[in-house]
Design a protein around this motif. Structure first.
Motif, PDB file in Angstrom:
ATOM      1  N   VAL A 144      -4.099  -1.311  -5.804  1.00 17.22           N
ATOM      2  CA  VAL A 144      -4.166  -0.042  -6.525  1.00 17.22           C
ATOM      3  C   VAL A 144      -5.607   0.194  -6.964  1.00 17.22           C
ATOM      4  CG1 VAL A 144      -1.783  -0.152  -7.336  1.00 17.22           C
ATOM      5  CG2 VAL A 144      -3.591  -1.113  -8.749  1.00 17.22           C
ATOM      6  N   ARG A 145      -5.948   1.470  -7.163  1.00 16.81           N
ATOM      7  CA  ARG A 145      -7.277   1.820  -7.657  1.00 16.81           C
ATOM      8  C   ARG A 145      -7.184   2.074  -9.150  1.00 16.81           C
ATOM      9  NH1 ARG A 145     -11.950   1.703  -4.920  1.00 16.81           N
ATOM     10  NH2 ARG A 145     -12.572   3.521  -6.094  1.00 16.81           N
ATOM     11  N   THR A 179     -10.700  -1.923  -7.549  1.00 23.26           N
ATOM     12  CA  THR A 179      -9.433  -2.095  -6.861  1.00 23.26           C
ATOM     13  C   THR A 179      -8.754  -3.341  -7.408  1.00 23.26           C
ATOM     14  OG1 THR A 179     -10.308  -1.081  -4.855  1.00 23.26           O
ATOM     15  CG2 THR A 179      -8.334  -2.424  -4.614  1.00 23.26           C
ATOM     16  N   LYS A 189      -0.856   5.630  -8.892  1.00 23.21           N
ATOM     17  CA  LYS A 189      -0.442   6.476  -7.780  1.00 23.21           C
ATOM     18  C   LYS A 189      -1.184   6.050  -6.518  1.00 23.21           C
ATOM     19  CE  LYS A 189       0.201  10.391 -10.842  1.00 23.21           C
ATOM     20  NZ  LYS A 189      -0.255  11.735 -11.208  1.00 23.21           N
ATOM     21  N   ASN A 190      -0.618   6.390  -5.389  1.00 28.62           N
ATOM     22  CA  ASN A 190      -1.251   6.170  -4.087  1.00 28.62           C
ATOM     23  C   ASN A 190      -1.560   4.690  -3.846  1.00 28.62           C
ATOM     24  OD1 ASN A 190      -2.129   6.966  -1.610  1.00 28.62           O
ATOM     25  ND2 ASN A 190      -4.133   7.650  -2.309  1.00 28.62           N
ATOM     26  N   ILE A 191      -0.524   3.854  -3.885  1.00 26.50           N
ATOM     27  CA  ILE A 191      -0.696   2.423  -3.661  1.00 26.50           C
ATOM     28  C   ILE A 191      -0.971   2.142  -2.190  1.00 26.50           C
ATOM     29  CG2 ILE A 191       0.814   1.845  -5.583  1.00 26.50           C
ATOM     30  CD1 ILE A 191       2.930   1.020  -3.453  1.00 26.50           C
ATOM     31  N   ARG A 192      -1.511   0.959  -1.918  1.00 27.70           N
ATOM     32  CA  ARG A 192      -1.710   0.497  -0.533  1.00 27.70           C
ATOM     33  C   ARG A 192      -1.033  -0.853  -0.381  1.00 27.70           C
ATOM     34  NH1 ARG A 192      -8.048   1.304  -0.163  1.00 27.70           N
ATOM     35  NH2 ARG A 192      -7.753  -0.102  -1.897  1.00 27.70           N
ATOM     36  N   ASP A 201       3.110   2.892   1.564  1.00 25.98           N
ATOM     37  CA  ASP A 201       1.776   3.393   1.247  1.00 25.98           C
ATOM     38  C   ASP A 201       1.891   4.776   0.618  1.00 25.98           C
ATOM     39  OD1 ASP A 201       0.169   1.275   2.073  1.00 25.98           O
ATOM     40  OD2 ASP A 201       0.072   1.985   4.134  1.00 25.98           O
ATOM     41  N   GLY A 202       1.145   4.992  -0.460  1.00 22.99           N
ATOM     42  CA  GLY A 202       1.128   6.296  -1.099  1.00 22.99           C
ATOM     43  C   GLY A 202       2.129   6.458  -2.225  1.00 22.99           C
ATOM     44  N   ASP A 203       3.031   5.514  -2.427  1.00 18.08           N
ATOM     45  CA  ASP A 203       4.001   5.597  -3.524  1.00 18.08           C
ATOM     46  C   ASP A 203       3.306   5.436  -4.868  1.00 18.08           C
ATOM     47  OD1 ASP A 203       6.169   5.956  -1.869  1.00 18.08           O
ATOM     48  OD2 ASP A 203       6.878   3.894  -2.003  1.00 18.08           O
ATOM     49  N   ALA A 204       4.029   5.789  -5.926  1.00 18.01           N
ATOM     50  CA  ALA A 204       3.562   5.573  -7.294  1.00 18.01           C
ATOM     51  C   ALA A 204       4.408   4.469  -7.906  1.00 18.01           C
ATOM     52  CB  ALA A 204       3.678   6.851  -8.108  1.00 18.01           C
TER      53      ALA A 204
END
Length: 70
Positions: free
Chosen positions: A53-54, A59, A40-43, A15-18
């Motif tokens: 991703v956003r 989403t 950025k900021n994957i879930r 979580d949070g990686d790019a």
């Protein structure tokens, strides 16, 4: 989540990686994600083969086989 989520190169994702897209992907709704697009900021999801991703207000759920860790 017991499964380790990995990108197309075998690197572990958290979580949070790019991540960046490794090939052009067609998205439902008519748009296309171009190769090299960075998110950025994957879930992570419950499925080890998908992440969220956003993209602006929406989403997207992307398969990890088309992504690499940035």
């Amino acid at each position: 989540m017991a499964d380790v989520v990995k990108d197309s190169n075998g690197n572990a994702l958290a979580d949070g990686d790019a991540v960046s897209v490794i090939k052009d992907l067609k998205v439902k709704g008519g748009s296309t994600l171009k190769r090299g697009t960075v998110f950025k900021n994957i879930r992570l999801t419950s499925d080890a083969r998908e992440i969220e991703v956003r993209d602006g207000r929406s989403t997207l759920v992307l398969k990890t086989e088309f992504l690499k860790k940035a």
